[in-house]
Design an enzyme around this catalytic site. Sequence first.
Site, PDB file in Angstrom:
ATOM      1  NE  ARG A  42      -9.173  -7.455   1.643  1.00  0.00           N
ATOM      2  CZ  ARG A  42      -8.082  -6.717   1.785  1.00  0.00           C
ATOM      3  NH1 ARG A  42      -7.677  -5.937   0.792  1.00  0.00           N
ATOM      4  NH2 ARG A  42      -7.389  -6.746   2.908  1.00  0.00           N
TER       5      ARG A  42
ATOM      6  N   GLY B 149      -5.185  -5.900   6.019  1.00  0.00           N
ATOM      7  CA  GLY B 149      -6.287  -4.971   6.232  1.00  0.00           C
ATOM      8  C   GLY B 149      -7.376  -5.437   7.164  1.00  0.00           C
TER       9      GLY B 149
ATOM     10  CB  THR C 146      -0.858  -0.003   1.290  1.00  0.00           C
ATOM     11  OG1 THR C 146      -1.786  -1.086   1.220  1.00  0.00           O
ATOM     12  CG2 THR C 146      -1.633   1.277   1.471  1.00  0.00           C
TER      13      THR C 146
ATOM     14  N   GLY D  93     -10.273  -3.586   1.985  1.00  0.00           N
ATOM     15  CA  GLY D  93      -9.411  -3.621   3.160  1.00  0.00           C
ATOM     16  C   GLY D  93      -9.524  -2.365   3.998  1.00  0.00           C
ATOM     17  CG  ASP D  94      -6.050  -1.195   6.275  1.00  0.00           C
ATOM     18  OD1 ASP D  94      -5.751  -2.018   5.390  1.00  0.00           O
ATOM     19  OD2 ASP D  94      -5.230  -0.396   6.741  1.00  0.00           O
TER      20      ASP D  94
ATOM     21  CB  THR E 236       1.134  -0.373   4.756  1.00  0.00           C
ATOM     22  OG1 THR E 236       1.402  -1.471   3.863  1.00  0.00           O
ATOM     23  CG2 THR E 236       2.345  -0.146   5.646  1.00  0.00           C
ATOM     24  N   GLY E 237      -0.668  -3.052   5.660  1.00  0.00           N
ATOM     25  CA  GLY E 237      -0.568  -4.382   6.254  1.00  0.00           C
ATOM     26  C   GLY E 237      -1.786  -5.220   5.948  1.00  0.00           C
TER      27      GLY E 237
END
Length: 349
Positions: free
Chosen positions: A240, A266, A212, A242-243, A263-264
């Site tokens: 889907r 999510g 990200t 994510g965060d 970042t990671g």
Amino acid sequence: MKKCIFLFLIVSIIVSCKNESQLETETIKSNPKQAEFSIIIHGGAGSIRRDNMSKEKEAEYRQKLEEAIRVGYDILKAGGTSLDAVQKTINVLEDSPLFNAGKGAVLTYEGINEHDASIMDGKTLNAGASAGTKTVKNPINLARAVMDNSPHVMLSGFGAETFAAEQGLKIVESNYFLTEKKLKSLERVKASEKNKVASFYNEDLQDSKFGTVGCAALDKHGNLAAGTSTGGMTNKRWGRIGDSPIIGAGTYANNNTCAVSSTGWGEFFIRGMVAHDISALMEYKGFSLKEAAKEVIQNKLPNIGDQGATGGIVAIDKNGNMAMEFNTQGMFRATMNDKGELYIGMFTK
């Protein structure tokens, strides 16, 4: 007797003033103004190891990280806003095939690109986000347009793309985002799923869970801002999200505390509301930015879920202090302050 009482009151006032003065001095000492303005970026966290990266590829990443952060730095130095600095810095990363955002976004199960992005203004707490777009060249620009020109915070899919076109944002054919590297990454992930040998720390699968881009900035006016943009997770299905487009999880900014971009993995960043949690620890518990970031990323995040969550953040507080915290093998990152001092990092060591 009256004279004694009068003297007692005078002494009490002097002591009280002294204590207040000492308290003020201690507060200033513990929260010094570190920079008039500063900026920090990330390009994703994950299995980023020195022994798996050629010198040529490392130099390529360093060059692009420096190019991106200098764009934001120049805006801030000239007196521009943190929002503009964040947006324009992320544009550079979105336009590069090196990162999982914009041009370099990973592919879904169906072999297409779906982008998410968000941006937040620390002064007003206004925010904008978009999710699941396929034709908007720079998703962070769409997030900014949602914030500035709509009554909403988040738009998704076809509606978001319609709004982007109405706003005059750059629209491209979906094949603009397709890269050979990300196509091969999808093929590897699908093969690993079939053979049941997937590993979240396998270098070949780096893009399947991480990647990200994001930025946080403090401008000369004392305003914070943060933004995040991503292609999500390789092989993702069913729309889907994510965060990254979720305010409080992937992005958060508040002039009273800090600005954060995540970042990671999510799903876990959403459950932990990671970006806001860092701000909350500062606001309600009096943590420093460094203390709050470490607590969330190193102590709280790994305890979410059975396997533990991985990833990282970049953040900056209202005094210009910066944090780059991650619990993975590496994170692409860079910082610049008002003195023009540049730092670029990728690995844990």
